[in-house]
Write an enzyme that holds these catalytic residues in place. Structure first.
Site, short mmCIF file in Angstrom:
data_model
loop_
_atom_site.label_atom_id
_atom_site.label_comp_id
_atom_site.label_asym_id
_atom_site.label_seq_id
_atom_site.Cartn_x
_atom_site.Cartn_y
_atom_site.Cartn_z
N HIS A 17 0.81 -1.22 0.00
CA HIS A 17 0.00 0.00 0.00
C HIS A 17 0.84 1.27 0.00
O HIS A 17 0.30 2.36 -0.21
CB HIS A 17 -0.93 0.02 1.21
CG HIS A 17 -2.21 -0.74 1.00
ND1 HIS A 17 -2.35 -2.08 1.31
CD2 HIS A 17 -3.41 -0.35 0.50
CE1 HIS A 17 -3.57 -2.47 1.01
NE2 HIS A 17 -4.23 -1.45 0.53
N VAL B 3 -5.73 11.11 13.16
CA VAL B 3 -7.15 10.84 13.37
C VAL B 3 -7.32 9.70 14.36
O VAL B 3 -8.17 9.76 15.26
CB VAL B 3 -7.85 10.53 12.03
CG1 VAL B 3 -9.28 10.03 12.26
CG2 VAL B 3 -7.86 11.75 11.14
#
Length: 591
Positions: free
Chosen positions: A379, A452
């Site tokens: 990724h 986050v």
């Protein structure tokens, strides 16, 4: 089986919590619309009565822009060529579709892009001739690592006029890596001498350049591709068109729902503003989490649904579409049922060859760790991806350990003796709620980054937001009760002006609480990221920075920059200019 009234209560309560939390996100989006528009350039939408649209999900904006520009035309061309070949030259259809895929790649990515994809494929095929699994994997990892080399990136950027063209090549090369790796590993597993004509370079080219899955997947292994190509089943044009119309209508519904979400709820823009995310109510915080993961689900229903529709017309069986994330209550289920193609690839080519579950608990832990390490590296290998992979490894490990404990005879006998079937189901739901909480947290780290994830961890587990789960492991509510957190729009009374601009400002971190106001006395804009001088060169491109959505990936070279998304094009722009010497880099906290 639980009583119908109990199941109905759970369903109604869960839907109620969903819709109420979405309503809170909608209110927060309207309340802070002007602020978010100034910071993140909301776009004027045309679908829903002029509502502004949140364009800060880079992936959605990127693929929608490319779809409107070129990809839809070439995908439609593939469908036409495939149906004509099915009628006129069915035996030669794989070669016709492979040639069409190379031509479409040439038109979209140019000669250089098509050549480098072909070169990667050729190198992998040549290494596979040695029939060494280790060398094959080393080759694939090396080719994948070249995508992140700065010098190679600059060369590839020079081939194109826009950043979006470069990103399309990067995405395509990343997905193609799994395809030629699948072929090469299957080739190594074939017995000598190889009597199968399918394990040849022309078949590899036809497999790699199969256009519906060329740019973004889903992942289809080489044996599955060959198995369906061998069958050569004939379907009438009328039945194919009927299936296409039904599938297209379903995809348009998914697309409409995804667009509705980004018009009503500015979840991606709010996630990009750490101070606002810290200040919203707990109901809004829970709604943002739900909205974010559900939008991710709808997005991949569209992105995987389009190639899956064309694959069915070609007689291939695509991997199942992602399962709704609101029905996921375990890490294992999330990996097994969301991206089925990637899961099958990891199990067949990584987990089982490393040892799988055949070598005891330690062997299972090692095999799982290697699998998630490869996923993170594939990724992109950024810091937040390693954190995400570690959370998933930990979650899968804990689930497997608990399952082994529950399956032991003594515990099974005790559970059957003291708990009724209904009580056992409720107990299972209670256990699943714990797994679901961490699953949602790991997904938020993947979608929004480490910052986050830290905010959610602090507000839910540290500052006291109560989380309750209903049956099936659904995220039901994030209750009130965090006294240390201010409601949205409230600025703490202790905040004063921004401190004077000086060398000490180099060491101010992002999300400094002193940066919530405008200090006109010092001619400085105070935003929720940091106190910096006014934007003197707004919109100046910085080619050395790399964007992912509204974030600059290479933080070391992007101080004073942010990514600006305009009509789907994402590039780093010089948003703030430092007025003092830049001998030092600011200590920026951008996990």
């Amino acid at each position: 089986m639980l009583p119908w009234w109990e199941l109905s209560f759970y369903l109604c309560a869960s839907l109620g919590f969903h819709f109420y939390s979405f309503y809170e996100v909608y209110k927060a989006s309207r309340e802070h619309e002007e602020e978010l528009d100034r910071q993140f350039d909301l776009e004027i939408g045309t679908l829903f009565g002029g509502l502004k649209k949140d364009p800060n999900d880079f992936e959605w904006s990127f693929w929608m822009e490319w779809g409107k520009q070129r990809l839809v035309r070439f995908l439609f061309g593939h469908m036409v060529v495939s149906q004509m070949a099915n009628v006129l030259a069915r035996k030669h259809r794989p070669w016709i579709l492979g040639a069409y895929g190379m031509w479409a790649s040439w038109c979209v990515l140019g000669a250089h892009g098509t050549a480098i994809i072909f070169l990667h494929t050729l190198i992998s095929f040549c290494v596979a001739q040695l029939r060494s699994l280790a060398l094959t994997w080393l080759c694939s990892l090396f080719l994948l690592s070249t995508l992140r080399l700065q010098d190679v990136e600059e060369v590839k950027r020079g081939w194109y006029q826009t950043e979006n063209e470069y990103y399309l090549l990067q995405f395509t090369l990343t997905v193609r890596c799994l395809y030629y790796t699948s072929f090469s590993l299957e080739f190594c597993w074939q017995q000598m001498p190889n009597g199968h004509s399918f394990y040849s370079f022309p078949w590899l080219v036809a497999y790699v350049f199969y256009y519906p899955v060329f740019h973004n997947g889903p992942i289809l292994s080489f044996p599955e591709f060959i198995a369906k190509v061998q069958q050569q089943e004939y379907c009438s044009l009328k039945s194919n068109l009927s299936a296409f119309a039904v599938g297209l209508g379903r995809l348009l519904c998914y697309w409409w729902l995804a667009e509705l979400m980004v018009h009503l709820m500015y979840m991606h823009a709010i996630y990009s503003s750490a101070s606002l995310l810290k200040a919203v109510s707990c109901w809004t915080l829970g709604g943002l989490a739900l909205a974010h993961v559900l939008f991710f689900y709808l997005k991949y229903l569209v992105l995987f649904g389009v190639p899956a529709l064309l694959m069915r017309l070609d007689g291939l069986t695509p991997p199942p579409l992602p399962r709704c994330v609101s029905t996921m209550f375990s890490f294992t289920g999330m990996w097994r049922y969301f991206d089925v193609g990637l899961h099958d690839f990891l199990i067949r080519y990584v987990y089982i060859p490393v040892g799988g579950s055949q070598h005891g608990l330690l062997g299972t832990l090692f095999s799982t760790a290697v699998t998630f390490a490869f996923v993170s590296f594939w990724h992109g290998g950024y810091d937040y991806l390693w954190c995400w992979a570690a959370l998933n490894w930990l979650g899968v490990t804990v689930e497997n350990v608990v399952q082994r404990l529950v399956r032991t005879p003594c515990i099974q006998d005790s559970v059957i003796q003291f708990l009724s079937p209904q009580a056992r189901r409720r107990f299972h739901a209670a256990l699943a709620s714990c797994s679901t909480s961490m699953l949602i947290l790991s997904n938020l780290v993947f979608l929004g980054g480490s910052q986050v994830g830290k905010i959610y961890w602090n507000r839910i587990f540290i500052q006291g937001c109560r989380v309750s789960k209903l049956s099936g492991g659904l995220l039901s509510s994030l209750g009130h009760g965090a006294p240390a957190v201010k409601e949205a729009g409230q600025v703490p009374s202790s905040l004063g002006r921004c401190p004077p601009l000086s060398q000490s400002r180099l060491h101010y971190r992002l999300n400094d609480p002193n940066c919530l106001r405008r200090d006109s006395a010092h001619s400085r804009v105070c935003r929720d990221d940091c106190c910096r001088p006014p934007p003197a060169t707004e919109g100046t491109r910085s080619p050395s920075c790399t964007c992912w959505g509204s974030q600059c990936l290479d933080r070391a070279r992007c101080s004073g920059h942010r990514c600006k998304v305009t009509s789907g094009s994402s590039q780093c722009t010089t948003h703030f200019v430092w007025t003092f010497p830049r001998a030092k880099k600011p200590a920026v906290d951008v996990d």
